[in-house]
Design a protein around this motif. Structure first.
Motif, PDB file in Angstrom:
ATOM      1  N   GLY A 184      80.193  49.297  52.724  1.00  0.00           N
ATOM      2  CA  GLY A 184      81.196  48.985  51.721  1.00  0.00           C
ATOM      3  C   GLY A 184      82.179  47.987  52.316  1.00  0.00           C
ATOM      4  O   GLY A 184      81.881  46.819  52.501  1.00  0.00           O
ATOM      5  N   SER A 185      83.360  48.488  52.672  1.00  0.00           N
ATOM      6  CA  SER A 185      84.368  47.621  53.283  1.00  0.00           C
ATOM      7  C   SER A 185      84.101  47.372  54.767  1.00  0.00           C
ATOM      8  O   SER A 185      84.712  46.499  55.370  1.00  0.00           O
ATOM      9  CB  SER A 185      85.758  48.222  53.102  1.00  0.00           C
ATOM     10  OG  SER A 185      85.833  49.501  53.720  1.00  0.00           O
ATOM     11  N   CYS A 186      83.195  48.149  55.356  1.00  0.00           N
ATOM     12  CA  CYS A 186      82.849  47.942  56.772  1.00  0.00           C
ATOM     13  C   CYS A 186      82.204  46.575  56.977  1.00  0.00           C
ATOM     14  O   CYS A 186      81.655  45.987  56.050  1.00  0.00           O
ATOM     15  CB  CYS A 186      81.878  49.019  57.246  1.00  0.00           C
ATOM     16  SG  CYS A 186      82.540  50.691  57.229  1.00  0.00           S
ATOM     17  N   LEU A 197      87.290  49.679  60.666  1.00  0.00           N
ATOM     18  CA  LEU A 197      88.685  49.325  60.399  1.00  0.00           C
ATOM     19  C   LEU A 197      89.116  48.164  61.291  1.00  0.00           C
ATOM     20  O   LEU A 197      88.528  47.935  62.353  1.00  0.00           O
ATOM     21  CB  LEU A 197      89.595  50.535  60.634  1.00  0.00           C
ATOM     22  CG  LEU A 197      89.453  51.691  59.642  1.00  0.00           C
ATOM     23  CD1 LEU A 197      90.209  52.919  60.138  1.00  0.00           C
ATOM     24  CD2 LEU A 197      89.932  51.285  58.256  1.00  0.00           C
ATOM     25  N   PRO A 198      90.161  47.447  60.896  1.00  0.00           N
ATOM     26  CA  PRO A 198      90.533  46.249  61.660  1.00  0.00           C
ATOM     27  C   PRO A 198      91.240  46.497  62.987  1.00  0.00           C
ATOM     28  O   PRO A 198      90.966  45.802  63.967  1.00  0.00           O
ATOM     29  CB  PRO A 198      91.446  45.474  60.700  1.00  0.00           C
ATOM     30  CG  PRO A 198      91.924  46.461  59.704  1.00  0.00           C
ATOM     31  CD  PRO A 198      90.883  47.538  59.619  1.00  0.00           C
ATOM     32  N   GLY A 211      78.985  42.589  54.779  1.00  0.00           N
ATOM     33  CA  GLY A 211      79.842  43.701  54.372  1.00  0.00           C
ATOM     34  C   GLY A 211      81.159  43.217  53.811  1.00  0.00           C
ATOM     35  O   GLY A 211      81.236  42.195  53.149  1.00  0.00           O
ATOM     36  N   GLY A 212      82.216  43.978  54.082  1.00  0.00           N
ATOM     37  CA  GLY A 212      83.565  43.570  53.687  1.00  0.00           C
ATOM     38  C   GLY A 212      83.822  43.585  52.192  1.00  0.00           C
ATOM     39  O   GLY A 212      84.674  42.846  51.701  1.00  0.00           O
ATOM     40  N   ALA A 213      83.113  44.437  51.458  1.00  0.00           N
ATOM     41  CA  ALA A 213      83.333  44.504  50.011  1.00  0.00           C
ATOM     42  C   ALA A 213      84.607  45.270  49.685  1.00  0.00           C
ATOM     43  O   ALA A 213      85.094  46.066  50.482  1.00  0.00           O
ATOM     44  CB  ALA A 213      82.141  45.182  49.334  1.00  0.00           C
ATOM     45  N   GLN A 214      85.136  45.012  48.504  1.00  0.00           N
ATOM     46  CA  GLN A 214      86.213  45.840  47.974  1.00  0.00           C
ATOM     47  C   GLN A 214      85.620  46.631  46.821  1.00  0.00           C
ATOM     48  O   GLN A 214      85.432  46.113  45.724  1.00  0.00           O
ATOM     49  CB  GLN A 214      87.402  45.007  47.499  1.00  0.00           C
ATOM     50  CG  GLN A 214      88.487  45.897  46.928  1.00  0.00           C
ATOM     51  CD  GLN A 214      89.854  45.263  46.938  1.00  0.00           C
ATOM     52  OE1 GLN A 214      90.077  44.270  47.616  1.00  0.00           O
ATOM     53  NE2 GLN A 214      90.776  45.833  46.191  1.00  0.00           N
ATOM     54  N   GLY A 219      88.242  45.515  53.223  1.00  0.00           N
ATOM     55  CA  GLY A 219      87.116  44.633  53.516  1.00  0.00           C
ATOM     56  C   GLY A 219      87.546  43.280  54.037  1.00  0.00           C
ATOM     57  O   GLY A 219      87.030  42.796  55.051  1.00  0.00           O
ATOM     58  N   ALA A 220      88.506  42.656  53.370  1.00  0.00           N
ATOM     59  CA  ALA A 220      88.996  41.346  53.807  1.00  0.00           C
ATOM     60  C   ALA A 220      89.707  41.448  55.151  1.00  0.00           C
ATOM     61  O   ALA A 220      89.548  40.575  56.015  1.00  0.00           O
ATOM     62  CB  ALA A 220      89.940  40.755  52.755  1.00  0.00           C
ATOM     63  N   ARG A 221      90.485  42.515  55.346  1.00  0.00           N
ATOM     64  CA  ARG A 221      91.177  42.698  56.623  1.00  0.00           C
ATOM     65  C   ARG A 221      90.180  42.945  57.752  1.00  0.00           C
ATOM     66  O   ARG A 221      90.355  42.449  58.872  1.00  0.00           O
ATOM     67  CB  ARG A 221      92.187  43.845  56.510  1.00  0.00           C
ATOM     68  CG  ARG A 221      93.379  43.473  55.619  1.00  0.00           C
ATOM     69  CD  ARG A 221      94.273  44.661  55.285  1.00  0.00           C
ATOM     70  NE  ARG A 221      94.623  45.423  56.453  1.00  0.00           N
ATOM     71  CZ  ARG A 221      94.582  46.759  56.502  1.00  0.00           C
ATOM     72  NH1 ARG A 221      94.182  47.461  55.455  1.00  0.00           N
ATOM     73  NH2 ARG A 221      94.935  47.391  57.599  1.00  0.00           N
ATOM     74  N   ASN A 222      89.120  43.697  57.465  1.00  0.00           N
ATOM     75  CA  ASN A 222      88.071  43.900  58.469  1.00  0.00           C
ATOM     76  C   ASN A 222      87.410  42.583  58.850  1.00  0.00           C
ATOM     77  O   ASN A 222      87.191  42.301  60.027  1.00  0.00           O
ATOM     78  CB  ASN A 222      87.006  44.869  57.938  1.00  0.00           C
ATOM     79  CG  ASN A 222      87.432  46.310  58.014  1.00  0.00           C
ATOM     80  OD1 ASN A 222      88.362  46.668  58.725  1.00  0.00           O
ATOM     81  ND2 ASN A 222      86.752  47.156  57.265  1.00  0.00           N
TER      82      ASN A 222
END
Length: 198
Positions: A28-30, A50-51, A91-94, A108-111
Motif C-alpha cells: 500500500g503506502s510501503c 515508514l519514513p 508502492g507508495g500508494a495513498q 506513501g509520498a513521505r515514504n
C-alpha cells in the motif's frame, strides 16, 4: 526451478540464483526497493514501512532512514558493488482519503521521498519507478533482475529488467499529482533530492 521468497513488512531479503523470486505482497503506502548488481548477479528487496525511525534499534528495516543504509551494506556484504547497483522503486500508494488532513497523512509520498533521499545520500539514483496512485501492488524481483508489478485490477507487467545492459538512470523521480513519474534531470539538478509537487 527457484525459490519464492516472501519479503514482509520491515524485511529485506536477497537472492543469488537467477531462478529465485523475491515477492512483496499487497504493497500500500510501503515502498518496495528492488536492487540488482548486474555484474555480481545479486538481487535484493527491502520492504520499507515508514519514513523516519523512532524505534530503530528494534526494527531498523521498518524505516527508510535506517533501512536503506542497512540494505545497501547487506548487498555489499554479499559481494555487490554500489557502482553496479540498479534500483527500482514501487508502492507508495495513498489507499485512504483523509479529507482536510493535508500532506501530513500521505504516508506513501513521505515514504517515497525518504527512500529517494536515503538513496541519494549514498550517491545512488533510481532506474525505474512505479509509485503513487490509490491502489495496492504486488511486486516480484526475479533473481535475474526482472521487476514485475501487479496492480489491483490490472494485469501483471514487467516494470524494468535491471539485468539488461541497456538499463540506465533515466532521471530523478518527481511527483506529478497522485502518481510518481521519472523526469529527466541534467546539470546541477543531478545533485538535488527528488521534488514532490501536489
Amino acid at each position: 526451478m527457484g525459490d519464492a521468497i516472501m519479503v514482509g513488512m520491515a524485511e529485506m531479503k536477497f537472492a543469488q540464483s537467477p531462478d529465485d523470486i523475491l515477492i512483496a505482497l499487497g504493497l500500500g503506502s510501503c515502498i518496495c526497493v528492488c536492487a540488482y548488481d548486474y555484474q555480481a548477479r545479486i538481487a535484493g528487496m527491502a520492504h520499507v514501512v515508514l519514513p523516519v525511525s523512532h524505534d530503530a534499534d528494534r526494527s531498523p528495516g521498518k524505516f527508510a532512514d535506517t533501512a536503506i543504509p542497512l540494505f545497501l551494506q547487506s548487498m555489499i556484504d554479499l559481494g555487490a558493488g554500489l557502482d553496479n547497483l540498479r534500483i527500482a522503486l514501487t508502492g507508495g500508494a495513498q489507499l485512504f482519503a483523509f479529507h482536510g488532513a493535508g500532506v501530513r497523512l500521505d504516508v506513501g509520498a513521505r515514504n517515497a521521498e525518504a527512500v529517494i533521499s536515503a538513496l541519494e545520500r549514498a550517491n545512488l539514483a533510481v532506474c525505474s519507478v512505479d509509485i503513487g496512485g490509490s491502489t495496492g501492488r504486488t511486486v516480484q524481483l526475479v533473481g535475474d533482475g526482472r521487476v514485475r508489478v501487479k496492480i489491483t485490477g490490472k494485469p501483471e507487467r514487467e516494470l524494468v529488467h535491471l539485468g539488461q545492459s541497456t538499463v540506465g538512470v533515466s532521471g530523478f523521480p518527481t511527483f506529478t499529482g497522485a502518481k510518481m513519474s521519472v523526469g529527466i534531470s541534467t546539470g546541477s539538478d543531478a545533485a538535488r533530492a527528488a521534488q514532490y509537487r501536489g
